[in-house]
Write an enzyme that holds these catalytic residues in place. Structure first.
Site, PDB file in Angstrom:
ATOM      1  N   GLU A  12     -20.080 -14.334  11.645  1.00 20.27           N
ATOM      2  CA  GLU A  12     -19.914 -14.867  13.004  1.00 20.27           C
ATOM      3  C   GLU A  12     -20.522 -13.878  13.988  1.00 20.27           C
ATOM      4  O   GLU A  12     -20.190 -12.686  13.970  1.00 20.27           O
ATOM      5  CB  GLU A  12     -18.429 -15.062  13.334  1.00 20.27           C
ATOM      6  CG  GLU A  12     -18.248 -15.664  14.721  1.00 20.27           C
ATOM      7  CD  GLU A  12     -16.780 -15.916  15.096  1.00 20.27           C
ATOM      8  OE1 GLU A  12     -15.921 -15.113  14.700  1.00 20.27           O
ATOM      9  OE2 GLU A  12     -16.527 -16.917  15.784  1.00 20.27           O
ATOM     10  N   ARG A  39     -17.021 -16.601  22.926  1.00 19.58           N
ATOM     11  CA  ARG A  39     -15.634 -17.017  23.124  1.00 19.58           C
ATOM     12  C   ARG A  39     -15.184 -16.872  24.571  1.00 19.58           C
ATOM     13  O   ARG A  39     -15.328 -15.819  25.182  1.00 19.58           O
ATOM     14  CB  ARG A  39     -14.730 -16.200  22.180  1.00 19.58           C
ATOM     15  CG  ARG A  39     -13.288 -16.588  22.182  1.00 19.58           C
ATOM     16  CD  ARG A  39     -13.018 -18.018  21.682  1.00 19.58           C
ATOM     17  NE  ARG A  39     -13.191 -18.202  20.260  1.00 19.58           N
ATOM     18  CZ  ARG A  39     -13.845 -19.250  19.711  1.00 19.58           C
ATOM     19  NH1 ARG A  39     -14.391 -20.181  20.484  1.00 19.58           N
ATOM     20  NH2 ARG A  39     -13.946 -19.373  18.419  1.00 19.58           N
ATOM     21  N   GLN A 180      -5.855 -10.372  10.711  1.00 12.45           N
ATOM     22  CA  GLN A 180      -7.077 -10.565   9.924  1.00 12.45           C
ATOM     23  C   GLN A 180      -7.180  -9.517   8.808  1.00 12.45           C
ATOM     24  O   GLN A 180      -6.930  -8.345   9.027  1.00 12.45           O
ATOM     25  CB  GLN A 180      -8.296 -10.447  10.850  1.00 12.45           C
ATOM     26  CG  GLN A 180      -9.536 -11.063  10.286  1.00 12.45           C
ATOM     27  CD  GLN A 180     -10.641 -11.154  11.332  1.00 12.45           C
ATOM     28  OE1 GLN A 180     -11.228 -10.144  11.705  1.00 12.45           O
ATOM     29  NE2 GLN A 180     -10.911 -12.347  11.819  1.00 12.45           N
ATOM     30  N   LYS A 261      17.574  -8.737  -1.524  1.00  8.98           N
ATOM     31  CA  LYS A 261      17.950  -8.828  -2.941  1.00  8.98           C
ATOM     32  C   LYS A 261      19.329  -9.455  -3.165  1.00  8.98           C
ATOM     33  O   LYS A 261      19.540 -10.145  -4.162  1.00  8.98           O
ATOM     34  CB  LYS A 261      17.926  -7.439  -3.588  1.00  8.98           C
ATOM     35  CG  LYS A 261      16.527  -6.886  -3.819  1.00  8.98           C
ATOM     36  CD  LYS A 261      16.586  -5.579  -4.593  1.00  8.98           C
ATOM     37  CE  LYS A 261      15.229  -4.930  -4.665  1.00  8.98           C
ATOM     38  NZ  LYS A 261      15.218  -3.719  -5.470  1.00  8.98           N
ATOM     39  N   ASP A 297      15.062  -4.628 -12.115  1.00  4.94           N
ATOM     40  CA  ASP A 297      15.178  -3.230 -11.652  1.00  4.94           C
ATOM     41  C   ASP A 297      15.813  -2.372 -12.740  1.00  4.94           C
ATOM     42  O   ASP A 297      15.393  -1.252 -12.988  1.00  4.94           O
ATOM     43  CB  ASP A 297      16.036  -3.157 -10.384  1.00  4.94           C
ATOM     44  CG  ASP A 297      15.198  -3.341  -9.121  1.00  4.94           C
ATOM     45  OD1 ASP A 297      13.983  -3.079  -9.185  1.00  4.94           O
ATOM     46  OD2 ASP A 297      15.754  -3.752  -8.096  1.00  4.94           O
ATOM     47  N   THR A 351      28.125  10.481  -0.845  1.00  7.21           N
ATOM     48  CA  THR A 351      29.375   9.956  -0.307  1.00  7.21           C
ATOM     49  C   THR A 351      30.245   9.583  -1.511  1.00  7.21           C
ATOM     50  O   THR A 351      30.068   8.514  -2.113  1.00  7.21           O
ATOM     51  CB  THR A 351      29.104   8.719   0.581  1.00  7.21           C
ATOM     52  OG1 THR A 351      28.038   9.048   1.485  1.00  7.21           O
ATOM     53  CG2 THR A 351      30.330   8.302   1.368  1.00  7.21           C
ATOM     54  N   TYR A 413       8.823   7.354  -6.922  1.00  8.85           N
ATOM     55  CA  TYR A 413       7.506   7.307  -7.586  1.00  8.85           C
ATOM     56  C   TYR A 413       6.387   7.856  -6.714  1.00  8.85           C
ATOM     57  O   TYR A 413       5.235   7.915  -7.132  1.00  8.85           O
ATOM     58  CB  TYR A 413       7.178   5.880  -8.049  1.00  8.85           C
ATOM     59  CG  TYR A 413       7.249   4.844  -6.958  1.00  8.85           C
ATOM     60  CD1 TYR A 413       8.388   4.070  -6.795  1.00  8.85           C
ATOM     61  CD2 TYR A 413       6.177   4.640  -6.090  1.00  8.85           C
ATOM     62  CE1 TYR A 413       8.471   3.121  -5.795  1.00  8.85           C
ATOM     63  CE2 TYR A 413       6.248   3.690  -5.101  1.00  8.85           C
ATOM     64  CZ  TYR A 413       7.400   2.934  -4.949  1.00  8.85           C
ATOM     65  OH  TYR A 413       7.479   1.994  -3.947  1.00  8.85           O
TER      66      TYR A 413
HETATM   67  P1  NAP Z   1      19.935   2.645  -1.119  1.00  4.76           P
HETATM   68  O1  NAP Z   1      20.653   1.439  -1.557  1.00  4.76           O
HETATM   69  O2  NAP Z   1      19.685   2.861   0.332  1.00  4.76           O
HETATM   70  O3  NAP Z   1      20.729   3.936  -1.701  1.00  4.76           O
HETATM   71  C1  NAP Z   1      20.354   5.232  -1.363  1.00  4.76           C
HETATM   72  C2  NAP Z   1      21.171   6.226  -2.175  1.00  4.76           C
HETATM   73  O4  NAP Z   1      20.586   7.516  -1.951  1.00  4.76           O
HETATM   74  C3  NAP Z   1      22.642   6.330  -1.765  1.00  4.76           C
HETATM   75  O5  NAP Z   1      23.398   6.632  -2.899  1.00  4.76           O
HETATM   76  C4  NAP Z   1      22.604   7.514  -0.794  1.00  4.76           C
HETATM   77  O6  NAP Z   1      23.849   8.210  -0.739  1.00  4.76           O
HETATM   78  C5  NAP Z   1      21.584   8.396  -1.436  1.00  4.76           C
HETATM   79  N1  NAP Z   1      20.952   9.303  -0.482  1.00  4.76           N
HETATM   80  C6  NAP Z   1      20.114   8.970   0.522  1.00  4.76           C
HETATM   81  N2  NAP Z   1      19.715  10.080   1.176  1.00  4.76           N
HETATM   82  C7  NAP Z   1      20.326  11.130   0.569  1.00  4.76           C
HETATM   83  C8  NAP Z   1      20.315  12.531   0.781  1.00  4.76           C
HETATM   84  N3  NAP Z   1      19.577  13.076   1.752  1.00  4.76           N
HETATM   85  N4  NAP Z   1      21.041  13.317  -0.040  1.00  4.76           N
HETATM   86  C9  NAP Z   1      21.771  12.781  -1.037  1.00  4.76           C
HETATM   87  N5  NAP Z   1      21.841  11.447  -1.289  1.00  4.76           N
HETATM   88  C10 NAP Z   1      21.110  10.637  -0.492  1.00  4.76           C
HETATM   89  O7  NAP Z   1      18.482   2.723  -1.792  1.00  4.76           O
HETATM   90  P2  NAP Z   1      18.041   2.145  -3.231  1.00  4.76           P
HETATM   91  O8  NAP Z   1      17.528   0.748  -3.075  1.00  4.76           O
HETATM   92  O9  NAP Z   1      19.101   2.408  -4.216  1.00  4.76           O
HETATM   93  O10 NAP Z   1      16.738   3.049  -3.541  1.00  4.76           O
HETATM   94  C11 NAP Z   1      16.875   4.446  -3.723  1.00  4.76           C
HETATM   95  C12 NAP Z   1      15.537   5.050  -4.111  1.00  4.76           C
HETATM   96  O11 NAP Z   1      15.122   4.547  -5.367  1.00  4.76           O
HETATM   97  C13 NAP Z   1      14.398   4.734  -3.151  1.00  4.76           C
HETATM   98  O12 NAP Z   1      13.597   5.880  -2.993  1.00  4.76           O
HETATM   99  C14 NAP Z   1      13.616   3.653  -3.862  1.00  4.76           C
HETATM  100  O13 NAP Z   1      12.233   3.638  -3.489  1.00  4.76           O
HETATM  101  C15 NAP Z   1      13.792   4.094  -5.291  1.00  4.76           C
HETATM  102  N6  NAP Z   1      13.630   2.987  -6.250  1.00  4.76           N
HETATM  103  C16 NAP Z   1      12.596   3.082  -7.133  1.00  4.76           C
HETATM  104  C17 NAP Z   1      12.432   2.093  -8.061  1.00  4.76           C
HETATM  105  C18 NAP Z   1      11.271   2.190  -8.997  1.00  4.76           C
HETATM  106  O14 NAP Z   1      10.834   1.144  -9.476  1.00  4.76           O
HETATM  107  N7  NAP Z   1      10.790   3.375  -9.319  1.00  4.76           N
HETATM  108  C19 NAP Z   1      13.291   0.978  -8.110  1.00  4.76           C
HETATM  109  C20 NAP Z   1      14.359   0.920  -7.199  1.00  4.76           C
HETATM  110  C21 NAP Z   1      14.506   1.945  -6.272  1.00  4.76           C
HETATM  111  P3  NAP Z   1      25.028   7.781   0.274  1.00  4.76           P
HETATM  112  O15 NAP Z   1      25.820   6.727  -0.428  1.00  4.76           O
HETATM  113  O16 NAP Z   1      25.779   9.045   0.463  1.00  4.76           O
HETATM  114  O17 NAP Z   1      24.373   7.300   1.527  1.00  4.76           O
END
Ligand code: NAP
Length: 471
Positions: A12, A39, A180, A261, A297, A351, A413
């Site tokens: 274009e 345009r 786009q 989820k 998962d 926690t 990862y």
């Molecule tokens: P989520 O539900 O938000 O849970 C986060 C968890 O991490 C909670 O237990 C939290 O503790 C803890 N946390 C966060 N910050 C922290 C810190 N600074 N110090 C200590 N603990 C901490 O998240 P999610 O869905 O479970 O995912 C968690 C991680 O796993 C992410 O990085 C995600 O990308 C990864 N993941 C990877 C795959 C893969 O395929 N490789 C699959 C799933 C998830 P509190 O309860 O104290 O807040």
């Protein structure tokens, strides 16, 4: 022009962006067929001259034999079509996708246009459905898609539903309209040239979803397996309305990510027993119109563990002492999966009360974070986001808690080797990267959707390449 048209079938020429275009010279040197457009400001253009002059440029393009000339609906009657030039009569709505697109489409086709162009702003992902319906039902050549991030899928799927063409930017930062894609995204990520009426639709439901790595991995896998399918990012605000509306498109499968989820469970026709206990689904399979929910998962975490532990396959985790750091969504899926394999799980979470609550549901143990160094284990799995890019110097586990000979796995990862994994390797542990987890959950999705073995190695290469490019 030569650079811009690389990879494109036609180009274009947006002359509203050129001060005094020498149209004859431009057309003489065109490296591919062109659409000439000047345009108008009211339609998103930058033209600032007189209307008479604007129309004169367009008429001149017709007289010089440009392949296509694009004119706005309100000015369509002012041009005199002749020769082989095809007239595109267009209308853009930068605010919304009107409820009834057929009224506008009818107005456009009444002008006698060779090709009708109707482009609207998607405010919600379901707006695309009306555009697809219009494309499916019309017998007039129509350029039709939606703008904005929510409309991006229509820039790809327009081809499946009979759209005449789609637009793409020569490179990032040079988009002519919101949402786009670039020529290379269309070609290399979505394999646009091979999309046809029979192409099956898959995608990831999330919000935000623009940075998901799943489209790169799954599109490469479909291509490798010779499956006529395209996998798209669906930016979804209301997952209920989305799932109900998109049943009309017969989407073959979804990946589901944050924050949908748990909520999606109630929109599906059947949930696997373990997914129901986990209370979350990251995979939807369309089986003869029925939507089945599964959770890969936990499979993503358990498969590489079972491969490494070897021995008696699915039973290799039985009786193993597993420390699970974290109590969020990922921990929840893995904890239920491990419990099903009869592993002895202890949850350690920042926690502590949340850790205790999850442990009660799963039927396993929970310990406060301070006791991590005193715990004996065979496997330690980090499911927290600690150590994730850009905070690569952080680790959720002190060095003193790492045990020689144990297996240490990380959900993170990015980077592929976190500080936790590096220190674990140095302490004599066997390690599993979050890359393996990510690929195994995606591979399990691919297998549930297609019944075929996933191209594991290729999917890993694509992920590592994307991660390398992103940092
Ligand atoms: P989520 O539900 O938000 O849970 C986060 C968890 O991490 C909670 O237990 C939290 O503790 C803890 N946390 C966060 N910050 C922290 C810190 N600074 N110090 C200590 N603990 C901490 O998240 P999610 O869905 O479970 O995912 C968690 C991680 O796993 C992410 O990085 C995600 O990308 C990864 N993941 C990877 C795959 C893969 O395929 N490789 C699959 C799933 C998830 P509190 O309860 O104290 O807040």
């Amino acid at each position: 022009m030569k650079t811009a048209c690389a990879g494109a079938d036609l180009m274009e020429l947006r002359l509203d962006g050129v001060a005094s275009p020498d149209l004859r010279r431009l057309l003489e040197h065109r490296p591919c067929p062109v659409i000439v457009t000047v345009r108008h400001g009211s339609q998103g253009g930058r033209y600032s001259g007189s209307e008479a002059n604007r129309l004169a440029v367009l008429q001149n393009a017709i007289d010089l034999g440009a392949e296509y000339v694009d004119v706005e609906l309100f000015a369509a009657g002012e041009l005199e079509p002749r020769g082989n030039t095809k007239l595109i009569v267009s209308h853009h709505d930068f605010e919304k996708t009107p409820a009834d697109l057929r009224v506008l489409h009818q107005e456009l086709r009444k002008t006698g246009a060779h090709i009708v162009k109707l482009v609207t702003m998607a405010r919600d992902i379901c707006d695309n459905l009306r555009m697809f319906e219009l494309l499916r039902s019309t017998d007039v050549p129509t350029i039709g898609f939606c703008m904005g991030e929510e409309g991006q899928i229509s820039r790809v799927l327009t081809k499946k539903f009979g759209g005449y063409l789609t637009y793409a930017a020569p490179e990032r930062g040079r988009e002519a309209a919101p949402g786009q894609l670039t020529v290379s995204e269309l070609r290399e990520l979505y394999h646009y040239e091979s999309i046809g009426t029979d192409t099956e639709i898959y995608g990831v439901i999330g919000n935000p979803v623009a940075h998901s790595l799943s489209p790169a991995i799954h599109n490469a896998a479909f291509q490798e397996a010779g499956i006529d399918a395209v996998y798209l990012p669906f930016k979804v605000a209301d997952v209920g309305a989305f799932v109900r509306g998109f049943r009309a498109l017969d989407v073959r499968g979804y990946s589901v990510t944050i924050p949908h989820k748990s909520r999606i469970v109630q929109e599906l026709d059947e949930i696997g027993p373990l997914s129901r206990r986990i209370g979350a689904v990251n995979t939807v399979i369309n089986r003869d119109g029925k939507l089945l929910g599964r959770n890969t998962d936990y499979m993503g975490a358990l498969r590489p563990l079972e491969r490494l532990l070897g021995g008696n396959g699915a039973h290799s985790l039985e009786g193993k002492r597993v420390v699970l750091c974290g109590a969020g969504g990922a921990a929840r899926a893995v904890a239920f999966g491990l419990a099903e394999r009869n592993a002895k799980v202890v949850i350690v979470n920042r926690t502590h009360e949340k850790g205790v609550k999850l442990a009660e549901e799963v039927g396993c143990g929970a310990q406060p974070r301070e006791s991590l160094c005193d715990l004996a284990y065979d496997v330690l799995i980090n499911t927290t986001s600690v150590g994730m890019h850009p905070n690569v110097d952080e680790t959720p586990v002190p060095k003193e808690a790492l045990r020689r000979g144990a297996v240490v796995m990380d959900a993170v990862y990015n980077p592929p080797e976190t500080r936790l994994l590096r220190e674990a390797r140095e302490a004599g542990c066997r390690t599993i990267s979050g890359v393996e987890w990510f690929i195994d959950q995606a591979a399990a999705q691919f297998e549930l959707w297609t019944g075929m073995k996933a191209p594991h190695e290729l999917m890993t290469d694509v992920l590592l390449m994307r991660l390398g490019a992103g940092n």
